[in-house]
Write a protein that holds these residues in place. Sequence first.
Motif, PDB file in Angstrom:
ATOM      1  N   PRO A 121       0.832  -1.207   0.000  1.00  0.00           N
ATOM      2  CA  PRO A 121       0.000   0.000   0.000  1.00  0.00           C
ATOM      3  C   PRO A 121       0.863   1.252   0.000  1.00  0.00           C
ATOM      4  O   PRO A 121       1.022   1.940   1.014  1.00  0.00           O
ATOM      5  CB  PRO A 121      -0.820  -0.143   1.283  1.00  0.00           C
ATOM      6  CG  PRO A 121       0.023  -0.970   2.174  1.00  0.00           C
ATOM      7  CD  PRO A 121       0.800  -1.902   1.304  1.00  0.00           C
ATOM      8  N   ASP A 122       1.435   1.556  -1.143  1.00  0.00           N
ATOM      9  CA  ASP A 122       2.306   2.718  -1.309  1.00  0.00           C
ATOM     10  C   ASP A 122       1.712   3.613  -2.381  1.00  0.00           C
ATOM     11  O   ASP A 122       1.316   3.139  -3.458  1.00  0.00           O
ATOM     12  CB  ASP A 122       3.709   2.258  -1.708  1.00  0.00           C
ATOM     13  CG  ASP A 122       4.731   3.373  -1.616  1.00  0.00           C
ATOM     14  OD1 ASP A 122       4.602   4.364  -2.348  1.00  0.00           O
ATOM     15  OD2 ASP A 122       5.664   3.246  -0.794  1.00  0.00           O
ATOM     16  N   ALA A 123       1.695   4.906  -2.129  1.00  0.00           N
ATOM     17  CA  ALA A 123       1.082   5.851  -3.065  1.00  0.00           C
ATOM     18  C   ALA A 123       1.785   5.869  -4.415  1.00  0.00           C
ATOM     19  O   ALA A 123       1.235   6.382  -5.399  1.00  0.00           O
ATOM     20  CB  ALA A 123       1.086   7.251  -2.445  1.00  0.00           C
ATOM     21  N   ALA A 124       2.988   5.338  -4.495  1.00  0.00           N
ATOM     22  CA  ALA A 124       3.701   5.303  -5.769  1.00  0.00           C
ATOM     23  C   ALA A 124       2.999   4.420  -6.796  1.00  0.00           C
ATOM     24  O   ALA A 124       3.135   4.626  -8.001  1.00  0.00           O
ATOM     25  CB  ALA A 124       5.126   4.803  -5.553  1.00  0.00           C
ATOM     26  N   TYR A 125       2.243   3.427  -6.331  1.00  0.00           N
ATOM     27  CA  TYR A 125       1.545   2.520  -7.239  1.00  0.00           C
ATOM     28  C   TYR A 125       0.139   3.025  -7.502  1.00  0.00           C
ATOM     29  O   TYR A 125      -0.454   3.733  -6.684  1.00  0.00           O
ATOM     30  CB  TYR A 125       1.498   1.113  -6.645  1.00  0.00           C
ATOM     31  CG  TYR A 125       2.859   0.542  -6.361  1.00  0.00           C
ATOM     32  CD1 TYR A 125       3.763   0.311  -7.392  1.00  0.00           C
ATOM     33  CD2 TYR A 125       3.251   0.232  -5.059  1.00  0.00           C
ATOM     34  CE1 TYR A 125       5.019  -0.224  -7.126  1.00  0.00           C
ATOM     35  CE2 TYR A 125       4.499  -0.301  -4.792  1.00  0.00           C
ATOM     36  CZ  TYR A 125       5.385  -0.511  -5.826  1.00  0.00           C
ATOM     37  OH  TYR A 125       6.630  -1.023  -5.567  1.00  0.00           O
ATOM     38  N   SER A 126      -0.401   2.634  -8.659  1.00  0.00           N
ATOM     39  CA  SER A 126      -1.732   3.097  -9.040  1.00  0.00           C
ATOM     40  C   SER A 126      -2.575   1.931  -9.530  1.00  0.00           C
ATOM     41  O   SER A 126      -2.082   1.089 -10.298  1.00  0.00           O
ATOM     42  CB  SER A 126      -1.634   4.153 -10.146  1.00  0.00           C
ATOM     43  OG  SER A 126      -2.919   4.429 -10.691  1.00  0.00           O
ATOM     44  N   GLY A 160       6.864  -4.229  -5.544  1.00  0.00           N
ATOM     45  CA  GLY A 160       5.744  -4.221  -4.605  1.00  0.00           C
ATOM     46  C   GLY A 160       4.385  -4.325  -5.253  1.00  0.00           C
ATOM     47  O   GLY A 160       3.356  -4.197  -4.580  1.00  0.00           O
ATOM     48  N   LEU A 161       4.325  -4.570  -6.572  1.00  0.00           N
ATOM     49  CA  LEU A 161       3.052  -4.697  -7.290  1.00  0.00           C
ATOM     50  C   LEU A 161       3.126  -5.926  -8.191  1.00  0.00           C
ATOM     51  O   LEU A 161       3.891  -5.956  -9.156  1.00  0.00           O
ATOM     52  CB  LEU A 161       2.778  -3.441  -8.120  1.00  0.00           C
ATOM     53  CG  LEU A 161       1.455  -3.413  -8.899  1.00  0.00           C
ATOM     54  CD1 LEU A 161       0.264  -3.576  -7.959  1.00  0.00           C
ATOM     55  CD2 LEU A 161       1.331  -2.117  -9.690  1.00  0.00           C
ATOM     56  N   ARG A 162       2.307  -6.936  -7.848  1.00  0.00           N
ATOM     57  CA  ARG A 162       2.326  -8.207  -8.560  1.00  0.00           C
ATOM     58  C   ARG A 162       0.910  -8.732  -8.717  1.00  0.00           C
ATOM     59  O   ARG A 162       0.033  -8.404  -7.916  1.00  0.00           O
ATOM     60  CB  ARG A 162       3.155  -9.236  -7.792  1.00  0.00           C
ATOM     61  CG  ARG A 162       4.595  -8.882  -7.596  1.00  0.00           C
ATOM     62  CD  ARG A 162       5.155  -9.371  -6.278  1.00  0.00           C
ATOM     63  NE  ARG A 162       4.590  -8.643  -5.152  1.00  0.00           N
ATOM     64  CZ  ARG A 162       4.976  -8.798  -3.902  1.00  0.00           C
ATOM     65  NH1 ARG A 162       5.917  -9.656  -3.599  1.00  0.00           N
ATOM     66  NH2 ARG A 162       4.420  -8.099  -2.933  1.00  0.00           N
ATOM     67  N   ALA A 184       6.611   8.733  -6.803  1.00  0.00           N
ATOM     68  CA  ALA A 184       7.654   8.695  -5.794  1.00  0.00           C
ATOM     69  C   ALA A 184       8.160   7.260  -5.713  1.00  0.00           C
ATOM     70  O   ALA A 184       7.412   6.312  -5.930  1.00  0.00           O
ATOM     71  CB  ALA A 184       7.105   9.131  -4.434  1.00  0.00           C
ATOM     72  N   VAL A 185       9.432   7.086  -5.447  1.00  0.00           N
ATOM     73  CA  VAL A 185      10.004   5.751  -5.373  1.00  0.00           C
ATOM     74  C   VAL A 185       9.618   5.115  -4.043  1.00  0.00           C
ATOM     75  O   VAL A 185       9.843   5.703  -2.983  1.00  0.00           O
ATOM     76  CB  VAL A 185      11.534   5.804  -5.495  1.00  0.00           C
ATOM     77  CG1 VAL A 185      12.131   4.407  -5.351  1.00  0.00           C
ATOM     78  CG2 VAL A 185      11.924   6.407  -6.831  1.00  0.00           C
ATOM     79  N   PRO A 186       9.003   3.932  -4.074  1.00  0.00           N
ATOM     80  CA  PRO A 186       8.662   3.264  -2.806  1.00  0.00           C
ATOM     81  C   PRO A 186       9.908   3.030  -1.963  1.00  0.00           C
ATOM     82  O   PRO A 186      10.934   2.583  -2.466  1.00  0.00           O
ATOM     83  CB  PRO A 186       8.054   1.934  -3.275  1.00  0.00           C
ATOM     84  CG  PRO A 186       7.637   2.171  -4.681  1.00  0.00           C
ATOM     85  CD  PRO A 186       8.604   3.153  -5.239  1.00  0.00           C
ATOM     86  N   ARG A 187       9.830   3.336  -0.696  1.00  0.00           N
ATOM     87  CA  ARG A 187      10.979   3.186   0.192  1.00  0.00           C
ATOM     88  C   ARG A 187      10.731   2.030   1.158  1.00  0.00           C
ATOM     89  O   ARG A 187       9.642   1.872   1.692  1.00  0.00           O
ATOM     90  CB  ARG A 187      11.225   4.480   0.970  1.00  0.00           C
ATOM     91  CG  ARG A 187      11.673   5.624   0.075  1.00  0.00           C
ATOM     92  CD  ARG A 187      12.128   6.833   0.887  1.00  0.00           C
ATOM     93  NE  ARG A 187      12.660   7.873   0.028  1.00  0.00           N
ATOM     94  CZ  ARG A 187      13.909   7.913  -0.421  1.00  0.00           C
ATOM     95  NH1 ARG A 187      14.753   6.954  -0.063  1.00  0.00           N
ATOM     96  NH2 ARG A 187      14.327   8.879  -1.201  1.00  0.00           N
ATOM     97  N   ARG A 188      11.760   1.257   1.361  1.00  0.00           N
ATOM     98  CA  ARG A 188      11.684   0.156   2.320  1.00  0.00           C
ATOM     99  C   ARG A 188      12.741   0.392   3.397  1.00  0.00           C
ATOM    100  O   ARG A 188      13.845   0.870   3.108  1.00  0.00           O
ATOM    101  CB  ARG A 188      11.961  -1.190   1.650  1.00  0.00           C
ATOM    102  CG  ARG A 188      11.021  -1.572   0.520  1.00  0.00           C
ATOM    103  CD  ARG A 188      11.452  -2.922  -0.034  1.00  0.00           C
ATOM    104  NE  ARG A 188      10.808  -3.244  -1.296  1.00  0.00           N
ATOM    105  CZ  ARG A 188       9.722  -3.975  -1.408  1.00  0.00           C
ATOM    106  NH1 ARG A 188       9.164  -4.468  -0.325  1.00  0.00           N
ATOM    107  NH2 ARG A 188       9.204  -4.229  -2.593  1.00  0.00           N
ATOM    108  N   PRO A 189      12.464   0.033   4.622  1.00  0.00           N
ATOM    109  CA  PRO A 189      13.490   0.139   5.667  1.00  0.00           C
ATOM    110  C   PRO A 189      14.615  -0.858   5.409  1.00  0.00           C
ATOM    111  O   PRO A 189      14.437  -1.867   4.719  1.00  0.00           O
ATOM    112  CB  PRO A 189      12.726  -0.200   6.947  1.00  0.00           C
ATOM    113  CG  PRO A 189      11.555  -1.008   6.495  1.00  0.00           C
ATOM    114  CD  PRO A 189      11.179  -0.477   5.138  1.00  0.00           C
ATOM    115  N   ALA A 190      15.775  -0.568   5.975  1.00  0.00           N
ATOM    116  CA  ALA A 190      16.923  -1.463   5.801  1.00  0.00           C
ATOM    117  C   ALA A 190      16.607  -2.878   6.278  1.00  0.00           C
ATOM    118  O   ALA A 190      17.093  -3.866   5.707  1.00  0.00           O
ATOM    119  CB  ALA A 190      18.132  -0.912   6.545  1.00  0.00           C
ATOM    120  N   SER A 191      15.775  -2.997   7.303  1.00  0.00           N
ATOM    121  CA  SER A 191      15.425  -4.321   7.825  1.00  0.00           C
ATOM    122  C   SER A 191      14.712  -5.169   6.775  1.00  0.00           C
ATOM    123  O   SER A 191      14.878  -6.394   6.731  1.00  0.00           O
ATOM    124  CB  SER A 191      14.544  -4.178   9.065  1.00  0.00           C
ATOM    125  OG  SER A 191      13.344  -3.472   8.757  1.00  0.00           O
TER     126      SER A 191
END
Length: 443
Positions: free
Chosen positions: A78-83, A137-139, A183-190
């Motif tokens: 659920p990231d605003a970068a995807y539509s 993140g979109l499949r 915007a590029v989806p960001r993921r934490p280092a973890s």
Amino acid sequence: MVPALSVVLPYTPATAAAAARFAHALSGQAQVVLAGEGPVDVTPGPNVHVLAAQGGKGAAIRAALPLVTGTHTVLQDPDAAYSPDSYDALVQPLRDDTADGVFGRRPGMSPEMVAERALGGITRFVTDVALTDPLTGLRAFRTEALRSIQLTSDDDAVDAELVVKLAAQLFRLTEVALPPLQAVPRRPASAHLARLRTLVRYATVRDDADNQHEGYSTLERMDGATHYNQWLGRRFREHMGRRVLEIGAGIGTITRELEDGAEHLVALEVERFYVDRLKNMFRGKPHVRPYLSDVALADWESLKAENLDTIVLSNVLEHIPDDASAVRRFRQILQPDGRVLILVPALPQLFGAIDEAVGHYRRYTPESLRAVLEQNGFRVDTLEWMNLVGLPGWFVNSRLLRRRAVPKLQLKLFDTMAPLFAQAERQVKLPVGMSLFAVGRAV
């Protein structure tokens, strides 16, 4: 009316607001299943489900899948970068039945995407998938395919686990380009570390069945030896007819090399574990028929009626306890002048832990292979050594180190050089080799 499309949104407290916006936008267009931790501003309804799931993305996806009703499932961060505007293009290969899983390829080379591309390269090495952006993140998936794999990861490692297990079950995977992202989806280092750990684990000490099927690792790694398998495929096709029975198809490594040259190909395999993968690989190819049966229990009268002119065994005869009886059966069902094409492991001195792991009863000499053919209804037209260069590696790994699978990196290095080995062996008659190749003609 039940929507044909389901959308699964695994959320966290940080992404709950974005998940809610997607759910509202998709209302009436698709079934939506939200699963995650914390409150989310969504009112459940007939096609909107909200589930509490502790542990992370993997746990949320596992919780959501039993509620999915659509034929196709979009799995989205659920990231605003995807539509949702990308859904039609994403799902179209599924509707056309040309793929079982479709990955949305993200554009750009921002610092975040450089990290994603690096992990994607590791994913390709581990799984041999031809995907540029396998951890997107979109499949979208055929729901039946998505449900058929057993996911165990609780956190973001599930992204890697999905690709590993779909690829290992031979589902057809492709990708479509996504439009430029706002915007590029960001993921934490973890998240990056969790996916990397999972990829390393599956590349070294686990397989897609989580080590519950001994011998699979070797077959799966050999499937990734593309150049070597093409080498074997060329040897078989040089002598192959049009109506073919492959004995012991395994996960389809050689079947894939044979199917273009056959008008009808029966892929006989005793393990349902592998037959399910064959059905995935050859979905949409009616001239290839996976057939679940033991050699001793096959319906040979039915197979004889299929007018077979060729039987292929690639590293299979050594798995059959009574090889002489099996060869006699092959002779009985072949058309007059039909051929049996056989590749077997050679040299009993090499028999070791890998042979034991994959269920070998023996390794052959030229004399023992010739005898089993000539004493059971075949004339030997060709009997040749193959793969001289593979001898040292097999001896060290299987005999000295007692490994039960071929190390992936070693196999990759060998496969890189396989075209040169194949060319050399065409020019020189080998005095010995790791394998024997034989062509027997029915008499």
